[in-house]
Design an enzyme around this catalytic site. Structure first.
Site, PDB file in Angstrom:
ATOM      1  N   GLY A  78       0.874  -1.244   0.085  1.00 10.58           N
ATOM      2  CA  GLY A  78      -0.003   0.187   0.208  1.00 10.58           C
ATOM      3  C   GLY A  78       0.898   1.290  -0.281  1.00 10.58           C
ATOM      4  O   GLY A  78       0.240   2.411  -0.875  1.00 10.58           O
ATOM      5  N   THR A  79       2.304   1.268   1.011  1.00 18.81           N
ATOM      6  CA  THR A  79       2.789   2.523   1.116  1.00 18.81           C
ATOM      7  C   THR A  79       3.502   3.057  -0.599  1.00 18.81           C
ATOM      8  O   THR A  79       3.877   4.015  -1.294  1.00 18.81           O
ATOM      9  CB  THR A  79       3.984   2.183   1.819  1.00 18.81           C
ATOM     10  OG1 THR A  79       3.531   2.314   3.257  1.00 18.81           O
ATOM     11  CG2 THR A  79       5.233   3.271   1.813  1.00 18.81           C
ATOM     12  N   SER A 199      -4.609  -1.332   0.531  1.00 15.81           N
ATOM     13  CA  SER A 199      -3.437  -2.484   0.218  1.00 15.81           C
ATOM     14  C   SER A 199      -4.436  -3.809   1.410  1.00 15.81           C
ATOM     15  O   SER A 199      -4.904  -3.621   2.059  1.00 15.81           O
ATOM     16  CB  SER A 199      -3.073  -1.412   1.827  1.00 15.81           C
ATOM     17  OG  SER A 199      -2.165  -2.739   2.266  1.00 15.81           O
ATOM     18  N   HIS A 201      -3.259  -7.173   3.181  1.00 16.81           N
ATOM     19  CA  HIS A 201      -3.767  -7.071   3.966  1.00 16.81           C
ATOM     20  C   HIS A 201      -3.926  -6.377   5.489  1.00 16.81           C
ATOM     21  O   HIS A 201      -4.520  -6.647   6.238  1.00 16.81           O
ATOM     22  CB  HIS A 201      -2.202  -6.952   4.618  1.00 16.81           C
ATOM     23  CG  HIS A 201      -1.037  -5.747   5.054  1.00 16.81           C
ATOM     24  ND1 HIS A 201      -0.009  -6.331   6.182  1.00 16.81           N
ATOM     25  CD2 HIS A 201      -1.156  -4.751   4.919  1.00 16.81           C
ATOM     26  CE1 HIS A 201       0.967  -5.102   6.408  1.00 16.81           C
ATOM     27  NE2 HIS A 201       0.219  -4.143   5.266  1.00 16.81           N
ATOM     28  N   CYS A 325       6.932   7.057  22.063  1.00 19.47           N
ATOM     29  CA  CYS A 325       7.819   6.062  23.280  1.00 19.47           C
ATOM     30  C   CYS A 325       7.732   5.341  22.479  1.00 19.47           C
ATOM     31  O   CYS A 325       8.243   3.884  22.151  1.00 19.47           O
ATOM     32  CB  CYS A 325       8.158   6.180  24.658  1.00 19.47           C
ATOM     33  SG  CYS A 325       6.088   5.611  25.039  1.00 19.47           S
TER      34      CYS A 325
END
Lengths: 380, 70
Positions: A78-79, A199, A201, A325
């Protein structure tokens, strides 16, 4: 770790990252591995069989997305599809302008592509909704080549006003790219866009399949070296068995989507109500109405997001977080920042067809104690 | 006004320090938090909104001021 739906077993609640393989995808993948290994461009019978599979998959995507078969192309993720959409559309419009207009809550894939050149960011409000007035001003400014809007936020679930945004783009003759990764397979994306990516998945297809649609009449120039067909496509062979499995599973999830949406929305509603009632100092973020049916995000004051994720993992829950974080950059999520909501102690819970009511109840039962424990350790 | 030096501390520690110390000033007085964690600029105003305290802004880089209202 197996996510079996066993009431006492671990629960995978990170569908917005990846959905476990749909049984239809598994079946189609195995069949296509046996039958679709050859190069579809070759003129012998094995090649023709592969070509037939490829054509059928393309036709299934075209039907699901309401577009022509020759507008659909397959990418390694997808990216890759989203970045090809942005960079290819910018190149195709270089005579008209050089600026990309995008929402502040695009996926980082789009923001990375945006960083290549000139870009104008359009803000969102506290609920994560696009500022349509600012959008109209931005897309009507001189020098705009392309606009980019995510269909629904992958982090907080707020559905974006795609139809209205597309209308403003149309008035200014600016092509709109919609990153529909969180929507395709769950809800229909309103029409009016020029390019769209998805995408596999995210809906239960195999990983490694991105889909790009470039509507006819939209000028697109490949950001990669290209062959002489000049059609939008990844410059290598597609993973055909995975593409076949992606197409088959998309058809299957679309058939289930209406009933699944109702079921998952009720479970998400339960999380939205119960978390603030049972955990003090929590902010549930995102639009309470205009949102994805399967995704809910909340932030807990005084809680380290990484500690929370690890504690939930030990208790058998896989969830995601936008807290700094937990990010490689040690920066808080740009989506939470753009909304101005609390970024630490953030949890994103996203459900899928394998999620049971018992999973959600168990999650709701353990969460208050886990949050209280982390706060106690921090001296709160 | 009291000043809390939270430089070098990662979020949520600056917000925790703020919550632990806001009661040490009178209602109407100001706590200044020095924090260089990139989340502080977002999370200190968000804390103020959630806990109904007044966020006064950032008078200097990595400094954030909050007025106690309750």
């Amino acid at each position: 770790m197996e996510f079996t739906g066993d009431p006492a077993g671990p629960a995978y609640l990170d569908a917005a990252t990846a959905v476990p393989l749909h049984p239809v995808a598994r079946e189609a993948l195995l069949a296509a591995l046996a039958d679709g290994w050859a190069d579809p461009a070759r003129l012998y019978s094995a090649g023709r069989r592969a070509q037939q599979l490829s054509d059928a998959a393309r036709a299934a995507f075209a039907e699901a997305l309401g577009v022509r078969t020759d507008e659909v192309s397959f990418w390694p993720s997808g990216t890759a599809a989203a970045q090809a959409a942005v960079l290819g559309a910018l190149a195709g419009r270089s005579r008209q302008g050089d600026t990309l207009v995008h929402s502040a809550i695009e996926h980082s894939a789009v923001l990375h592509a945006a960083a290549r050149g000139k870009a104008v960011e359009v803000p969102v409000d506290r609920l994560g909704r696009l500022d349509l007035d600012a959008w109209e001003r931005a897309v009507s400014a001189p020098g705009v080549a392309v606009a980019s809007l995510i269909s629904a936020s992958h982090e907080v679930g707020t559905v974006q006003p795609v139809a209205a945004a597309a209308g403003y783009c149309d008035e200014s003759g600016v092509p709109l790219f919609v990153d529909a990764a969180q929507s395709v397979g769950r809800t229909d994306v309103p029409p009016g866009w020029s390019l769209l990516s998805a995408s596999a998945h995210k809906w239960g297809g195999p990983p490694g399949v991105g889909v790009l649609v470039v509507r006819k009449g939209v000028r697109w120039i490949s950001p990669y070296p290209q062959d002489d067909l000049y059609r939008p496509q990844w410059p290598g062979g597609a993973d055909l068995p995975a593409v076949v499995a992606a197409a088959a599973s998309l058809r299957a999830v679309r058939a289930e989507a209406a009933t699944e949406s109702v079921r998952l929305k009720a479970l998400v509603d339960r999380i939205r109500e119960r978390v603030p009632a049972t955990v003090p100092d929590v902010e549930v973020v995102g639009d309470p109405e205009q949102r994805l049916p399967n995704l809910v995000t909340f932030s807990c004051l005084y809680v380290d997001g990484e500690a929370l994720l690890h504690a939930l993992d030990r208790a058998g829950f896989a969830v995601s977080s936008g807290s700094s974080c937990t990010a490689s950059t040690l920066r808080p999520s740009h989506v939470l920042e753009a909304m101005g909501v609390l970024s630490h102690g953030n949890v994103r819970v996203s459900l899928h067809r394998g999620t049971t009511e018992a999973d959600v109840e168990r999650f709701l039962a353990v969460l208050p104690g886990i949050v209280a424990g982390i706060r106690r350790e921090a001296g709160m | 006004m009291i000043e809390l030096d939270c430089r070098g501390q990662r979020c949520p520690l600056p917000v925790i320090k703020l919550a632990q110390n806001i009661g040490k000033v009178e209602v109407g007085d100001v706590v200044r938090v020095l924090a260089d964690d990139p989340a502080a600029a977002n999370d200190i105003p968000a804390w103020c909104r959630m806990k109904k305290q007044e966020y006064l802004g950032s008078p200097a880089e990595n400094a954030f001021e909050v007025r106690r209202t309750t």
